[in-house]
Write a protein that holds these residues in place. Structure first.
Motif, mmCIF file in Angstrom:
data_model
loop_
_atom_site.group_PDB
_atom_site.id
_atom_site.type_symbol
_atom_site.label_atom_id
_atom_site.label_comp_id
_atom_site.label_asym_id
_atom_site.label_seq_id
_atom_site.Cartn_x
_atom_site.Cartn_y
_atom_site.Cartn_z
ATOM 1 N N TYR A 275 -12.719 10.987 -37.258
ATOM 2 C CA TYR A 275 -13.320 9.776 -37.831
ATOM 3 C C TYR A 275 -12.395 8.824 -38.729
ATOM 4 C CZ TYR A 275 -17.685 11.815 -35.873
ATOM 5 O OH TYR A 275 -18.420 11.990 -35.086
ATOM 6 N N PHE B 90 -10.357 6.419 -38.500
ATOM 7 C CA PHE B 90 -10.583 4.858 -38.974
ATOM 8 C C PHE B 90 -11.621 4.586 -39.679
ATOM 9 C CE2 PHE B 90 -12.605 1.118 -37.133
ATOM 10 C CZ PHE B 90 -11.706 0.113 -37.637
ATOM 11 N N VAL C 107 -13.465 6.390 -41.654
ATOM 12 C CA VAL C 107 -13.497 6.873 -43.338
ATOM 13 C C VAL C 107 -12.583 6.258 -44.098
ATOM 14 C CG1 VAL C 107 -13.255 8.923 -44.599
ATOM 15 C CG2 VAL C 107 -14.520 9.140 -42.620
ATOM 16 N N PHE D 96 -6.514 16.576 -42.727
ATOM 17 C CA PHE D 96 -7.279 15.655 -43.978
ATOM 18 C C PHE D 96 -7.302 14.359 -43.260
ATOM 19 C CE2 PHE D 96 -6.995 13.344 -47.906
ATOM 20 C CZ PHE D 96 -8.210 13.570 -48.423
ATOM 21 N N MET E 101 -9.440 13.448 -40.614
ATOM 22 C CA MET E 101 -11.059 13.236 -40.655
ATOM 23 C C MET E 101 -12.059 13.751 -39.483
ATOM 24 S SD MET E 101 -12.356 12.622 -43.605
ATOM 25 C CE MET E 101 -11.430 12.849 -45.071
ATOM 26 N N GLY E 102 -11.495 14.770 -38.845
ATOM 27 C CA GLY E 102 -12.249 15.145 -37.736
ATOM 28 C C GLY E 102 -12.351 14.123 -36.819
#
Lengths: 53, 225, 203, 224
Positions: free
Chosen positions: A13, A15, A17, A7, A10-11
């Motif tokens: 990303y 930084f 998000v 979670f 964030m896949g």
């Protein structure tokens, strides 16, 4: 635990998000805190003025 | 007020949970698209608040209603904040998508100009000492702005399609899945609540500063001692 | 319709200070309203409220019994304020012509008005060559060449010599005798025969 | 006297004043020329590069020149009390103010058209785009004066109005810049520009009708 990590990652990303959400939080908080402190400070200065009179 | 705040908290938590946890990962953009849940509602709010500001300003201008004047100017800083958020999150979203922090994308460019418009309103209000006069100035400016915004927006879109082609409109998805849409709408609602709360906070300060000589302010001070 | 200027329940707050509150007055044709008071007591603010430059914080101004309607009211009033309202780079004549074209034509021609304020023969002189007193008289000449019932004068006697003061007093008496009315501020007490002078002291 | 007479009297008055002051005409014009001469010095005199940026450079400079000249629109009238007298006229303030704006444009906007061909030559613009450049200037600069007038009217009473003026006015100039700049660019590549010109015409008409109202309201606010 791993789902938590996923979670927050964030896949890949994370930084982008979390910076977005963090900055938003800061800006929105500032919008509440600044007027509230301003109000307090203003009331205090008025009270001082009234006491002097 | 407590009622407002609890509604805001409830909706925000629901929106964030829905957006960050429940909504599926986008097959093209991965999880980076989750910025949408603040970027898009902020962009909506930035326009919405400007319109509210202009309408409140107009009411204040025509009927000399003090409350409308205060609502107008108290909206400005909240609106500017949302515009700023829309810009920064747009840029943060753009970096992984476009590989660069800034692209002269139609929405970002419009937001940037909107930010200038907000800063103009705030600057003008600050520059005029007499706050009643300043409110009138702000109302006139906001009205001029609100007439101009569609023209500016249209011109920017026109300019954008001309210079860059349609490849950059990644942000505007033609269709969006319901599980993504619901949190988006929740966040939009949450931001509206936030706007009302923040605007009221600011309005209280404005009112206090304007009415510092009124009896109710004196009572308030004596009461708080 | 009998011209009548009324102020009802006027109050004015300036820079956080209450200048006046619940002020009322009524001026009729042939009367002069003199506003007295020390500096900063709100005389000029009151005049500017009457002119419509400033919104009163409460109350209103009425002209002939109705709330002031700009074009109708402005067609019947003239104002000479602290600033002369004349352009330095234009000649006396050019300045008066502008004033005339902006307003309804009054009972005197430009030449007659210049004679009345002792500026005859100055038609082609640029305003920047005039002395402060002459400039003042030029701005007063504006009152004569435009049609108006109500004169609003802010310190009309400043920078005028004894003669100039006497001149204005004559003009004011004449104006009132013709059914006009005047609202003015002045440090200098006015002493006019046959004119009904109302006074408001703002301090 | 009638409204038309008053309207033309104001225009005539402002033109006479500008003639007697002169520097008011010369300054923005000089500024315009100067800024444009600086560009080749700053980025190099490569003809193809200059040609590519010429429309944008000319239009941005026109924007800045127009903004620089705005202050003179109401400043002296505000300082010497003439503005009060204009507001006290029984004629609608918005019409009188429109007269002032037109006079101001004749004095500061129109001269830009006169020097623009010279600058187009400096920047190596193709001849076929010169006509369009002039046309966009003819349609666009009055809009700059009209919108700018709102900004000055709001700030004329302020001691430090200059900075805030640019913040108020420049964002509102964006559509003019986009459509006019683009029209010139298209014209240099031989493309049709009817759409841009039509939009500029409608913007001009809208500004002519709408802008004087907020200007009048803002002046009333500033004078208080």
């Amino acid at each position: 635990m791993s789902s938590m990590q996923e979670f927050f990652a964030m896949g890949g990303y994370a930084f982008y998000v979390w910076t977005s959400y963090g900055l938003t939080l800061i800006v929105l908080l500032a919008n509440i805190i600044i007027p509230v402190t301003q109000r307090k400070r203003f009331l205090r200065s008025l009270a001082l003025k009234q006491n002097r009179q | 007020m407590p009622w407002l705040v609890s509604a805001f908290v409830l909706i925000t938590v629901a929106g964030l949970y829905g957006g960050l946890v429940l909504a599926p990962t986008d097959y093209q953009q991965g999880d980076s698209y989750r910025i949408i849940y603040i970027h898009v509602p902020s962009a909506w709010m930035s326009l919405f608040i400007y319109v509210v500001m202009a309408v409140a300003g107009a009411i204040g201008l025509v009927w000399h209603i003090k409350l409308a004047e205060i609502v107008a100017i108290s909206s400005a800083s909240v609106g500017a904040s949302f515009t700023f958020i829309a810009l920064v999150t747009g840029s943060l979203w753009g970096k992984p998508m476009w590989g660069t922090w800034w692209v002269w994308d139609a929405r970002l460019t419009s937001e940037l100009i909107l930010l200038f418009l907000y800063l103009g309103v705030i600057g003008l209000y600050g520059a005029i000492d007499d706050k009643r006069t300043a409110s009138r100035a702000v109302a006139i400016l906001a009205l001029v702005g609100v007439v101009n915004i569609p023209i500016i927006h249209y011109s920017v879109i026109w300019w954008n399609t001309l210079h860059q082609g349609p490849t950059v409109t990644k942000m505007d998805k033609p269709s969006i899945h319901v599980s993504m849409l619901i949190p988006l709408l929740l966040m939009a609602l949450s931001f509206k609540f936030f706007y009302v709360i923040a605007m009221l906070q600011r309005a209280r300060v404005e009112l206090l500063q304007r009415e510092r000589n009124a009896q109710w302010v004196k009572n308030l001070i004596s009461g708080s001692k | 319709m009998i011209p009548k200027l009324q102020g009802i329940g006027l109050s004015c707050i300036r820079d956080d200070r209450l200048l006046f509150e619940q002020l009322a007055f009524e001026v009729l044709s042939g009367q002069i309203l003199l506003l007295e008071g020390k500096n900063g007591s709100g005389k000029t603010s009151l005049l500017r409220i009457v002119c419509g430059f400033r919104q009163p914080d409460s109350g209103e101004i009425r002209w002939c019994g109705d709330a002031v309607n700009d074009s109708q009211f402005y067609a019947q009033m003239a104002y000479v304020g602290h600033l002369d309202g004349v352009k330095r780079e234009l000649s006396v004549l050019e300045n008066l012509k502008i004033a005339q074209s902006l307003n309804a034509t009054g009972q005197y021609s430009i030449n007659e008005a210049l004679c009345k304020v002792n500026l005859a023969g100055y038609d082609d002189v640029l305003v920047q060559a005039l002395s402060a007193g002459q400039k003042r008289r030029l701005s007063l000449a504006r009152l004569l060449i435009t049609a108006n019932v109500l004169w609003i004068l802010d310190e009309p006697f400043t920078s005028l010599d004894k003669q100039g003061i006497a001149l204005i007093e004559t003009l004011m008496t004449e104006h009132c005798a013709n059914g006009g009315m005047i609202v003015l501020t002045s440090h200098h007490d006015i002493d006019l025969n046959d004119v009904d002078v109302l006074r408001i002291n703002l301090s | 006297m009638s409204l038309t007479q008053a309207f033309f009297a104001i225009i005539r008055r402002d033109l006479v004043l500008a003639l007697r002051r002169r520097s008011e005409i010369a300054n923005p014009l000089l500024f315009f020329v100067l800024v444009i001469t600086l560009f080749p010095l700053g980025i190099g005199a490569e003809p193809r590069l200059l040609q590519a940026i010429a429309p944008g450079v000319i239009w941005v400079s026109a924007l800045l020149a127009a903004m620089l000249s705005l202050d003179s629109l109401f400043r002296s009238d505000f300082d010497d009390g003439s503005l009060e007298q204009i507001l006290l006229s029984p004629h609608p303030t918005s019409v009188l103010v429109l007269g002032k704006i037109i006079a101001h444009w004749l004095v500061t906007g129109l001269p830009l058209l006169v020097v623009a061909p010279l600058l187009a030559v400096f920047l190596g613009m193709p001849n076929n785009s010169l006509g369009i450049l002039l046309l966009t200037l003819l349609l666009g600069t009055p809009v700059l004066s009209l919108i700018g007038a709102i900004g000055v009217a709001l700030t004329v009473g302020l001691r430090r109005g200059g900075m805030i003026l640019s913040l108020l006015v420049l964002p509102l100039y964006v559509p003019v810049l986009i459509f006019a700049g683009n029209a010139v660019q298209m014209a240099s590549s031989g493309l049709p520009v009817d759409a841009q010109i039509n939009i500029l015409i409608s913007i001009l008409l809208m500004a002519l009708v709408l802008a004087p109202l907020p200007v009048a309201a803002a002046l009333k606010m500033s004078i208080n």
